[in-house]
Design an enzyme around this catalytic site. Structure first.
Site, short mmCIF file in Angstrom:
data_model
loop_
_atom_site.label_atom_id
_atom_site.label_comp_id
_atom_site.label_asym_id
_atom_site.label_seq_id
_atom_site.Cartn_x
_atom_site.Cartn_y
_atom_site.Cartn_z
N ALA A 1 5.35 50.98 -23.43
CA ALA A 1 6.80 50.89 -23.64
C ALA A 1 7.60 51.03 -22.35
O ALA A 1 8.81 50.92 -22.36
CB ALA A 1 7.24 51.96 -24.63
N GLY A 2 6.91 51.34 -21.23
CA GLY A 2 7.65 51.54 -19.97
C GLY A 2 8.02 53.00 -19.74
O GLY A 2 8.87 53.31 -18.91
N GLY B 1 3.43 56.65 -20.57
CA GLY B 1 2.71 57.56 -21.46
C GLY B 1 1.26 57.79 -21.05
O GLY B 1 0.78 58.92 -21.03
N ASP C 1 1.88 55.56 -11.10
CA ASP C 1 2.87 56.51 -11.63
C ASP C 1 2.33 57.93 -11.73
O ASP C 1 3.10 58.87 -11.99
CB ASP C 1 3.32 56.09 -13.04
CG ASP C 1 4.27 54.91 -13.03
OD1 ASP C 1 4.80 54.58 -11.95
OD2 ASP C 1 4.47 54.31 -14.11
N LYS D 1 8.43 59.53 -18.49
CA LYS D 1 9.46 59.32 -17.46
C LYS D 1 10.32 58.12 -17.85
O LYS D 1 9.88 57.23 -18.58
CB LYS D 1 8.84 59.10 -16.07
CG LYS D 1 7.95 57.84 -15.93
CD LYS D 1 8.70 56.60 -15.48
CE LYS D 1 7.79 55.38 -15.39
NZ LYS D 1 8.17 54.21 -16.08
N PRO E 1 5.90 56.43 -27.12
CA PRO E 1 5.52 55.07 -27.52
C PRO E 1 4.58 54.43 -26.49
O PRO E 1 4.75 54.65 -25.28
CB PRO E 1 6.86 54.34 -27.60
CG PRO E 1 7.87 55.40 -27.83
CD PRO E 1 7.37 56.62 -27.10
P1 ATP Z 1 3.47 52.14 -17.23
O1 ATP Z 1 4.96 52.02 -17.27
O2 ATP Z 1 2.96 53.37 -16.52
O3 ATP Z 1 2.71 50.93 -16.85
P2 ATP Z 1 3.61 52.07 -20.09
O4 ATP Z 1 4.43 53.26 -20.48
O5 ATP Z 1 4.28 50.75 -20.12
O6 ATP Z 1 2.98 52.39 -18.69
P3 ATP Z 1 1.32 53.10 -21.47
O7 ATP Z 1 1.83 53.74 -22.72
O8 ATP Z 1 0.91 53.98 -20.37
O9 ATP Z 1 2.35 51.99 -20.98
O10 ATP Z 1 0.11 52.15 -21.92
C1 ATP Z 1 -0.28 50.99 -21.27
C2 ATP Z 1 -1.71 50.64 -21.73
O11 ATP Z 1 -2.60 51.63 -21.20
C3 ATP Z 1 -1.90 50.72 -23.24
O12 ATP Z 1 -1.71 49.47 -23.84
C4 ATP Z 1 -3.32 51.22 -23.40
O13 ATP Z 1 -4.23 50.16 -23.62
C5 ATP Z 1 -3.70 51.85 -22.06
N1 ATP Z 1 -3.93 53.32 -22.11
C6 ATP Z 1 -4.92 53.96 -21.49
N2 ATP Z 1 -4.86 55.27 -21.68
C7 ATP Z 1 -3.80 55.51 -22.46
C8 ATP Z 1 -3.21 56.69 -22.98
N3 ATP Z 1 -3.74 57.91 -22.78
N4 ATP Z 1 -2.10 56.56 -23.70
C9 ATP Z 1 -1.55 55.32 -23.91
N5 ATP Z 1 -2.08 54.18 -23.45
C10 ATP Z 1 -3.19 54.25 -22.72
#
Ligand code: ATP
Length: 293
Positions: free
Chosen positions: A99-100, A103, A138, A12, A96
């Site tokens: 990354a926000g 994922g 999320d 997203k 990524p």
């Molecule tokens: P959000 O914006 O939802 O906080 P994000 O996109 O910034 O998330 P993610 O890629 O979801 O960040 O990852 C955040 C942390 O979650 C990672 O550093 C990792 O340690 C942990 N994590 C746990 N499960 C997963 C997964 N299936 N994929 C990626 N990271 C994961």
């Protein structure tokens, strides 16, 4: 025979993020327009003979134990339906990490949907979204997907039809930069809210009607003040992506991912071509509708 199922986990972007006051439970009250995009991880779910849950992932930085959100999500769903845990989840990571782009939440949602489908369990989307909230703020949104105005800690969702035709989206992330969402919220200094209320109100109509010039004037992400200060390369990336002037460029969530919205793929590809692939991971994507539509 042992079952196997393959599911897509869509990222997203936050088309605007307004961070309001911190609540007594430690979460910030937010308002954000969330949009699913075509960028996705692929998760293969396999039943196994051995008891327990195992995670495999193509990305070395992702935890493989109970900290993986897929692990947490799968446990919640299997316990809810009183099903035995004997599965391998193979995550092909394209989104990524940290990354926000949500994922981890997307992977968790895909695992939940995959298990429900695998065992043909009767559960309506609102109930599944309630289970998803136990995994993360999320997760309810990514379970449903599409376009939603999110409030509360991101779990109060009002869904809308995404723009038609879809918008082209360039997503770019400076290589080697990761941002913890928690860190970004902890370091956020709230400012004045009056002008934001009026600007935020205009985001949804401008976005849905594909009025990108109007959108550029009202779009904001409060967490940019935190992440751009600590990582000036994200500010530089924003400038580079906005150089063509046809797009609307903003950081997603707590960053460091930056996205550009463009009326069509040709303009998006032109803007993406300005970004050095040695410095940035770049994806040429588009907005998508709710899963199953
Ligand atoms: P959000 O914006 O939802 O906080 P994000 O996109 O910034 O998330 P993610 O890629 O979801 O960040 O990852 C955040 C942390 O979650 C990672 O550093 C990792 O340690 C942990 N994590 C746990 N499960 C997963 C997964 N299936 N994929 C990626 N990271 C994961």
């Amino acid at each position: 025979m042992k079952k196997t199922l393959i599911v897509q986990a869509h990222a997203k972007i936050n088309v605007g993020l307004w961070v309001k006051e911190k609540r007594p439970d430690g979460y910030h009250e937010i308002a954000s327009l969330m949009q699913s995009i075509s960028l996705a991880d692929t998760i293969t779910i396999r039943e196994t003979r051995e008891e327990g849950l195992r995670i495999e992932c193509s990305h070395p930085g992702v935890p493989l134990g109970p900290d993986n959100l897929v692990h947490k999500a799968a446990r919640i769903v299997l316990e809810h339906f009183r099903l035995p845990a004997c599965h391998v989840f193979q995550i092909e990571k394209n989104i990524p990490v940290a990354a926000g782009l949500a994922g981890g939440s997307a992977d968790a949602a895909a695992a939940m949907l995959g298990l429900v489908r695998m065992y043909d369990q009767p559960i309506a989307m609102p109930q599944l979204m309630e289970l998803g909230l136990l995994v993360g703020s999320d997760v309810p949104f990514v379970l449903h997907g599409g376009l939603a105005l999110a409030t509360g800690r991101g779990e109060h969702l009002v869904f809308h039809e995404p723009p038609r035709p879809p918008l082209a989206v360039v997503v770019a992330v400076p290589k080697g930069v990761q941002v913890s969402t928690r860190w970004a919220y902890e370091n956020y200094q709230p400012g004045q809210n009056e002008r934001k209320e009026e600007a935020f109100r205009q985001i949804l109509p401008a976005y849905r009607n594909r009025q990108l010039v109007n959108l550029r004037h009202v779009l904001f992400n409060d967490l940019e003040s935190v992440t751009l200060h600590r990582h000036p390369e994200v500010a530089e990336l924003k400038e580079r992506l906005a150089a063509g002037r046809e797009g609307v460029v903003l950081m997603s969530g707590s960053g460091p991912a930056v996205f550009g919205l463009f009326p069509d793929r040709r303009l998006a590809a032109q803007a993406a071509a300005n970004l050095d692939p040695q410095r940035y991971d770049v994806f040429l994507e588009h907005t998508i509708r709710a899963s199953g539509k």
